[in-house]
Scaffold this motif. Sequence first.
Motif, short mmCIF file in Angstrom:
data_model
loop_
_atom_site.label_atom_id
_atom_site.label_comp_id
_atom_site.label_asym_id
_atom_site.label_seq_id
_atom_site.Cartn_x
_atom_site.Cartn_y
_atom_site.Cartn_z
N ILE A 376 0.84 -1.21 0.00
CA ILE A 376 0.00 0.00 0.00
C ILE A 376 0.87 1.26 0.00
O ILE A 376 0.76 2.12 0.86
N LYS A 377 1.73 1.38 -1.00
CA LYS A 377 2.60 2.55 -1.10
C LYS A 377 1.92 3.71 -1.81
O LYS A 377 2.39 4.84 -1.76
N PHE A 378 0.83 3.43 -2.52
CA PHE A 378 0.21 4.44 -3.37
C PHE A 378 -0.41 5.57 -2.54
O PHE A 378 -0.83 5.38 -1.40
N LYS A 379 -0.49 6.73 -3.17
CA LYS A 379 -1.02 7.92 -2.50
C LYS A 379 -2.48 8.09 -2.92
O LYS A 379 -2.81 8.81 -3.85
N HIS A 380 -3.36 7.41 -2.21
CA HIS A 380 -4.80 7.46 -2.51
C HIS A 380 -5.51 7.28 -1.18
O HIS A 380 -5.73 6.17 -0.71
N TRP A 381 -5.88 8.39 -0.54
CA TRP A 381 -6.38 8.33 0.83
C TRP A 381 -7.69 7.56 0.97
O TRP A 381 -7.82 6.77 1.92
N PRO A 382 -8.69 7.70 0.10
CA PRO A 382 -9.91 6.88 0.26
C PRO A 382 -9.61 5.38 0.21
O PRO A 382 -10.16 4.61 1.01
N LEU A 383 -8.75 4.97 -0.73
CA LEU A 383 -8.42 3.56 -0.84
C LEU A 383 -7.62 3.09 0.37
O LEU A 383 -7.81 1.97 0.87
N ARG A 384 -6.77 3.95 0.89
CA ARG A 384 -6.00 3.61 2.09
C ARG A 384 -6.94 3.41 3.28
O ARG A 384 -6.75 2.49 4.08
N TRP A 385 -7.96 4.25 3.41
CA TRP A 385 -8.93 4.08 4.48
C TRP A 385 -9.77 2.82 4.30
O TRP A 385 -10.12 2.16 5.28
N LEU A 386 -10.05 2.47 3.06
CA LEU A 386 -10.77 1.21 2.81
C LEU A 386 -9.93 0.02 3.27
O LEU A 386 -10.46 -0.94 3.83
N TYR A 387 -8.63 0.09 3.02
CA TYR A 387 -7.74 -0.97 3.51
C TYR A 387 -7.80 -1.04 5.03
O TYR A 387 -7.85 -2.13 5.62
N PHE A 388 -7.76 0.11 5.67
CA PHE A 388 -7.78 0.15 7.14
C PHE A 388 -9.08 -0.45 7.67
O PHE A 388 -9.07 -1.28 8.60
N ILE A 389 -10.20 -0.05 7.10
CA ILE A 389 -11.49 -0.57 7.56
C ILE A 389 -11.59 -2.06 7.30
O ILE A 389 -12.09 -2.83 8.13
N ALA A 390 -11.12 -2.49 6.13
CA ALA A 390 -11.14 -3.92 5.82
C ALA A 390 -10.25 -4.70 6.78
O ALA A 390 -10.58 -5.82 7.19
N GLY A 391 -9.11 -4.12 7.15
CA GLY A 391 -8.24 -4.77 8.13
C GLY A 391 -8.92 -4.93 9.47
O GLY A 391 -8.82 -5.99 10.12
N LEU A 392 -9.62 -3.88 9.93
CA LEU A 392 -10.38 -4.00 11.18
C LEU A 392 -11.48 -5.05 11.04
O LEU A 392 -11.76 -5.79 11.99
N GLY A 393 -12.10 -5.10 9.86
CA GLY A 393 -13.12 -6.13 9.64
C GLY A 393 -12.54 -7.53 9.72
O GLY A 393 -13.18 -8.45 10.25
N ALA A 394 -11.32 -7.71 9.19
CA ALA A 394 -10.67 -9.02 9.29
C ALA A 394 -10.37 -9.37 10.74
O ALA A 394 -10.49 -10.53 11.14
N CYS A 395 -9.97 -8.35 11.53
CA CYS A 395 -9.76 -8.59 12.97
C CYS A 395 -11.07 -9.01 13.63
O CYS A 395 -11.09 -9.92 14.47
N ALA A 396 -12.17 -8.35 13.25
CA ALA A 396 -13.48 -8.72 13.79
C ALA A 396 -13.86 -10.14 13.38
O ALA A 396 -14.44 -10.90 14.17
N LEU A 397 -13.55 -10.52 12.15
CA LEU A 397 -13.82 -11.88 11.68
C LEU A 397 -13.12 -12.91 12.55
O LEU A 397 -13.72 -13.91 12.97
N ILE A 398 -11.85 -12.67 12.84
CA ILE A 398 -11.07 -13.61 13.66
C ILE A 398 -11.59 -13.63 15.09
O ILE A 398 -11.78 -14.70 15.70
N ALA A 399 -11.85 -12.44 15.65
CA ALA A 399 -12.30 -12.35 17.05
C ALA A 399 -13.66 -13.02 17.24
O ALA A 399 -13.86 -13.77 18.20
N THR A 400 -14.60 -12.77 16.34
CA THR A 400 -15.94 -13.35 16.49
C THR A 400 -15.91 -14.87 16.30
O THR A 400 -16.70 -15.59 16.92
N GLY A 401 -14.98 -15.35 15.48
CA GLY A 401 -14.84 -16.80 15.34
C GLY A 401 -14.40 -17.44 16.65
O GLY A 401 -14.93 -18.48 17.06
#
Length: 559
Positions: A376-401
């Motif tokens: 994620i080296k690219f300079k695209h703030w909306p896409l970077r935030w989508l990565y961040f939110i998706a990462g938190l979602g993956a954490c939620a996936l693991i935790a809820t399991g």
Amino acid sequence: MKDGFRTRMSLLHTWAGLILSGLLFAIFWTGTLSVFDKEIDRWMMPHTRIHMDTARPLSVDREIIPLLAERAEGAKAWTIVLPAERRPFLTLAYDSAKSHIAQRNSFHPITLEPLPAPNTRGASNFIYPFHHNLTLRQNNIGALMVGIASMGMLCLLISGIVIHRRIFADFFTLRLLRGFGRANLDIHNLTGVVLLPFTIVITLSGLMIAHLIYFPKAPDAVFAQLNPPSVTQERPKSKVREASRKREQDVSSENEDEITDAREGSRNSPARSRFIAESQGRVRPQAIGQPANVAAIAPMIAVTESELGQGAVYMIRVSNPGDAGGVVALRLNGDNSVSQNIDNRRFSTATGEELAHFNSSSTTNVFNFIAGMHYIKFKHWPLRWLYFIAGLGACALIATGLLHWTQARNQKQGSTGFNVSFMNAHNIAAITGIISATGAFLVVNRLLNNREQFAGISSRDLEVYAFFGVWLACLLHALIRVFLNKQHGYRKAWAEQCWAIALIAISAVGLNWITTGDHLLKTLFTHTYWPVATLDLVLVTSAVMAIYAARKLSVIRES
């Protein structure tokens, strides 16, 4: 046969989750934070909170080269990293002529005054490395553990697809008001389905970019009969290992190229050198022993940027300055592309004559695109935030399991057995424990306030000790609470650690205000500085969510 296959996949899903989910949560949590590692660095290194909109273009020849000539006399290589929005300072790095130990200095992009030494690893030198090697660098043990966990994650994702009959219905199902067990399972199913492309791509790309760690002898299969390029210079192995160790401690993630160079040197072999030279364009030219002045570098940059666009050059590496055989390599940024850019332009240090272009092959470009999706080296703030939110979602996936497995057994058994009690404590430490530890890492950073050492221990080490110390304390707290009261102790432990998260988060925000004067009203409105303001807002939001969770858990425990 179909039912038997699904049952076996269910067993695989359960056991892989129980064994690896704690480690996977830590990997995904630190990986999610690494999306904004440089912004966290600005919070942890107040002297680097510089507004780039007031900076002017620097003259490499008139301003930067004299700094290097003064500080790096006799060095075999210079590295210049130009200021950028996410890295708002000039960085000069060079190898000591005698010890081959990398020296590194940062300068203000406007005044060129030396910046104070950062007595912290920051996110770039701790959270980011933890994500890919758990800070266990000896013999790549940590990287191998991450690789095993990543393969386990792929097994979990594939087996999850097999065992869920209602995979499309789960996309539209979220019953948050039907009780904790139902809501928890719905969140697990929903995040698993919605984030399936993200989790597969991020996990698979992470495995692929570390292929030379998992298969270090792979280049030998192709290049075993070939000699290394004549421009590749080998250094004594003992000195290379020391240089590699020092670089990996001191060089931040914003310069993976330098880290890679060090790692390549530490595994010097003809096949590997040839593979790196041909696939990535990284060569080390040999000095020819004829003195020569360093030609003007600005025209080299101008020629390159006239072809590739203004600001295309972000790093300048001068090999063997003062030698007629020296080479200036201009490395190009990848701000405008997902693909990781490894192309470079090379010029003669003595004459300024253009020597070669390195443009990666089509095959390498495919790999660079896969690596770029992960780095994620690219300079695209909306896409970077989508990565961040998706990462938190993956954490939620693991935790809820994890919570689904323990919650079902907590409700069924009158007195919880050892295995369920152990998993209850494990879940608490794996989830709230590492969150508390991350907050403690930030709190200690502000308490020390860039002090070089405290009580004879370096500040950069104390921050790491605080991280692992708080994490261990959370584990011990969970074990004591759960095993003293196997039936309801886990709820009390969850609640207490949620309160701890809230307290630590608010303390971090307050300490940032006290030690720097950069409170939220200032960083949001009067002297807007988004990296610091955003981290403070995330900490406040985390505190609010933790308080809400703690209060809900307390109500459940009392009822």
